[in-house]
Scaffold this motif. Structure first.
Motif, PDB file in Angstrom:
ATOM      1  N   ILE A 139       0.843  -1.199   0.000  1.00 23.20           N
ATOM      2  CA  ILE A 139       0.000   0.000   0.000  1.00 23.20           C
ATOM      3  C   ILE A 139       0.877   1.247   0.000  1.00 23.20           C
ATOM      4  O   ILE A 139       1.733   1.421   0.876  1.00 23.20           O
ATOM      5  N   GLN A 157      -2.813   4.548  -1.850  1.00 25.27           N
ATOM      6  CA  GLN A 157      -4.171   4.158  -2.268  1.00 25.27           C
ATOM      7  C   GLN A 157      -5.222   4.830  -1.380  1.00 25.27           C
ATOM      8  O   GLN A 157      -4.983   5.102  -0.201  1.00 25.27           O
ATOM      9  N   SER A 158      -6.380   5.040  -1.971  1.00 27.81           N
ATOM     10  CA  SER A 158      -7.490   5.606  -1.187  1.00 27.81           C
ATOM     11  C   SER A 158      -8.194   4.485  -0.433  1.00 27.81           C
ATOM     12  O   SER A 158      -7.959   3.290  -0.702  1.00 27.81           O
ATOM     13  N   ASP A 204     -11.308   3.712  -0.750  1.00 28.31           N
ATOM     14  CA  ASP A 204     -12.138   2.991  -1.735  1.00 28.31           C
ATOM     15  C   ASP A 204     -11.311   1.963  -2.512  1.00 28.31           C
ATOM     16  O   ASP A 204     -11.781   0.862  -2.788  1.00 28.31           O
ATOM     17  N   GLU A 205     -10.093   2.351  -2.873  1.00 25.90           N
ATOM     18  CA  GLU A 205      -9.239   1.414  -3.627  1.00 25.90           C
ATOM     19  C   GLU A 205      -8.883   0.183  -2.790  1.00 25.90           C
ATOM     20  O   GLU A 205      -8.853  -0.939  -3.290  1.00 25.90           O
ATOM     21  N   MET A 206      -8.649   0.380  -1.495  1.00 23.01           N
ATOM     22  CA  MET A 206      -8.315  -0.760  -0.640  1.00 23.01           C
ATOM     23  C   MET A 206      -9.556  -1.635  -0.407  1.00 23.01           C
ATOM     24  O   MET A 206      -9.466  -2.860  -0.381  1.00 23.01           O
ATOM     25  N   LYS A 258     -11.898  -2.040  -2.500  1.00 22.78           N
ATOM     26  CA  LYS A 258     -12.085  -2.788  -3.752  1.00 22.78           C
ATOM     27  C   LYS A 258     -11.283  -4.103  -3.706  1.00 22.78           C
ATOM     28  O   LYS A 258     -11.744  -5.141  -4.195  1.00 22.78           O
ATOM     29  N   LEU A 259     -10.115  -4.072  -3.105  1.00 24.66           N
ATOM     30  CA  LEU A 259      -9.305  -5.292  -2.972  1.00 24.66           C
ATOM     31  C   LEU A 259      -9.999  -6.309  -2.057  1.00 24.66           C
ATOM     32  O   LEU A 259      -9.983  -7.507  -2.312  1.00 24.66           O
ATOM     33  N   LYS A 285     -13.218  -6.513  -1.597  1.00 23.37           N
ATOM     34  CA  LYS A 285     -14.373  -7.039  -2.351  1.00 23.37           C
ATOM     35  C   LYS A 285     -13.926  -8.118  -3.336  1.00 23.37           C
ATOM     36  O   LYS A 285     -14.633  -9.094  -3.555  1.00 23.37           O
ATOM     37  N   GLU A 286     -12.745  -7.925  -3.907  1.00 23.30           N
ATOM     38  CA  GLU A 286     -12.181  -8.926  -4.822  1.00 23.30           C
ATOM     39  C   GLU A 286     -11.904 -10.234  -4.053  1.00 23.30           C
ATOM     40  O   GLU A 286     -12.185 -11.329  -4.546  1.00 23.30           O
ATOM     41  N   ALA A 297      -7.780   7.029   4.967  1.00 20.73           N
ATOM     42  CA  ALA A 297      -7.955   5.837   4.113  1.00 20.73           C
ATOM     43  C   ALA A 297      -7.829   4.563   4.955  1.00 20.73           C
ATOM     44  O   ALA A 297      -8.605   3.623   4.805  1.00 20.73           O
ATOM     45  N   LEU A 342     -10.808   1.718   5.605  1.00 16.83           N
ATOM     46  CA  LEU A 342     -10.655   0.272   5.391  1.00 16.83           C
ATOM     47  C   LEU A 342     -11.060  -0.498   6.648  1.00 16.83           C
ATOM     48  O   LEU A 342     -11.818  -1.470   6.582  1.00 16.83           O
TER      49      LEU A 342
END
Ligand SMILES: [Zn+2]
Length: 265
Positions: free
Chosen positions: A186, A189-190, A192-194, A196-197, A199-200, A227, A231
């Protein structure tokens, strides 16, 4: 008859475990790791984790002043979090591109396997003096796993339950090599970007290992406090689906539920 039934039931249970995609009865695992023994880990990251009863793994460089000057605080943190081995002096390979920060004294390219072995075992002893634990995990400084052509942890697998690398990848449920577990670095990253990981990881029934350095500063590789908080709040809110173990808890779970381990039973 009873014996036959027991055998069939056992076979069924084993098959379920072999093909199971769950992570401790949840959809995915999220491991939060923090490298290099920084002040912000004690001052910012740990209070943020504790406020939501989440767990972190702290890969400590034993010669770091922040580790030595704040011993009792790390000792207190070890009651809820994992203290893990990140070597004594943080040697990285200075011959690789972009490694001008590596000093000649601690250049992994000039180390012998014996020297790194001694340093890792010494660091395990230091950490044991702090938290009393004999089981330990490891993270390769700068992700460098070799001295010349030799994978330096090869002869020390008995000293470590598992080791974390820096390959930016999700960890699948059927992972069998516990000594090169990938992580996502990391840096900027924002929230939201973390998320997203995560959620993946939920979508693919995987484990994601976050690799943090600075949290709100103190390191060139950094995540903002907001951020990081965003998370953590997401993990807490979705705790019914997301398992948040320490790195050693995740590694032991992978080991105990691996196909090979189930077959042995
Ligand atoms: Zn490091």
């Amino acid at each position: 008859m009873i014996r036959k039934f027991t055998f069939a039931a056992l076979l069924c249970l084993c098959s379920l475990s072999v093909f199971s995609q769950d992570w401790n009865k949840k959809k995915c695992a999220v491991v939060l790791t923090y490298d290099d023994a920084l002040n912000v880990h004690l001052d910012k990251a740990i209070p943020a984790l504790d406020s939501l009863q989440l767990k972190g793994t702290f890969f400590l460089t034993a010669a770091s002043p922040t580790f030595n000057e704040r011993f009792s605080e790390w000792e207190a943190a070890a009651k809820r979090h994992e203290l893990a081995n990140h070597t004594l002096f943080h040697p990285c390979n200075g011959q690789l591109p972009g490694r001008s920060f590596v000093t000649a004294d601690y250049d992994l390219a000039t180390y012998s396997v014996r020297r790194i072995t001694d340093e890792l075992r010494m660091t395990n002893k230091v950490l044991e003096a702090v938290d009393g634990k004999k089981e330990r995990t490891f993270a390769y400084p700068c992700g460098d796993m070799k001295i010349g052509d030799t994978f330096y942890l090869e002869g020390m697998k008995g000293d470590f339950v598992a080791a974390r690398g820096v390959q930016g990848e999700m960890v699948p449920r059927n992972t069998s090599d516990l000594y090169t577990i990938g992580s996502i670095m990391i840096n900027g990253q924002s929230g939201d970007e973390m998320i997203k990981l995560v959620k993946e990881a939920l979508r693919t029934n995987s484990m994601v290992v976050f690799l943090f350095h600075g949290v709100g500063g103190e390191h060139d590789l950094n995540v903002s406090l907001e951020a990081h908080r965003q998370l953590l709040r997401y993990l807490k809110k979705h705790e019914k689906e997301i398992w948040n173990p320490t790195f050693i808890e995740a590694a032991k779970y992978l080991k105990e539920t691996s196909t090979a381990a189930v077959k042995k039973k």
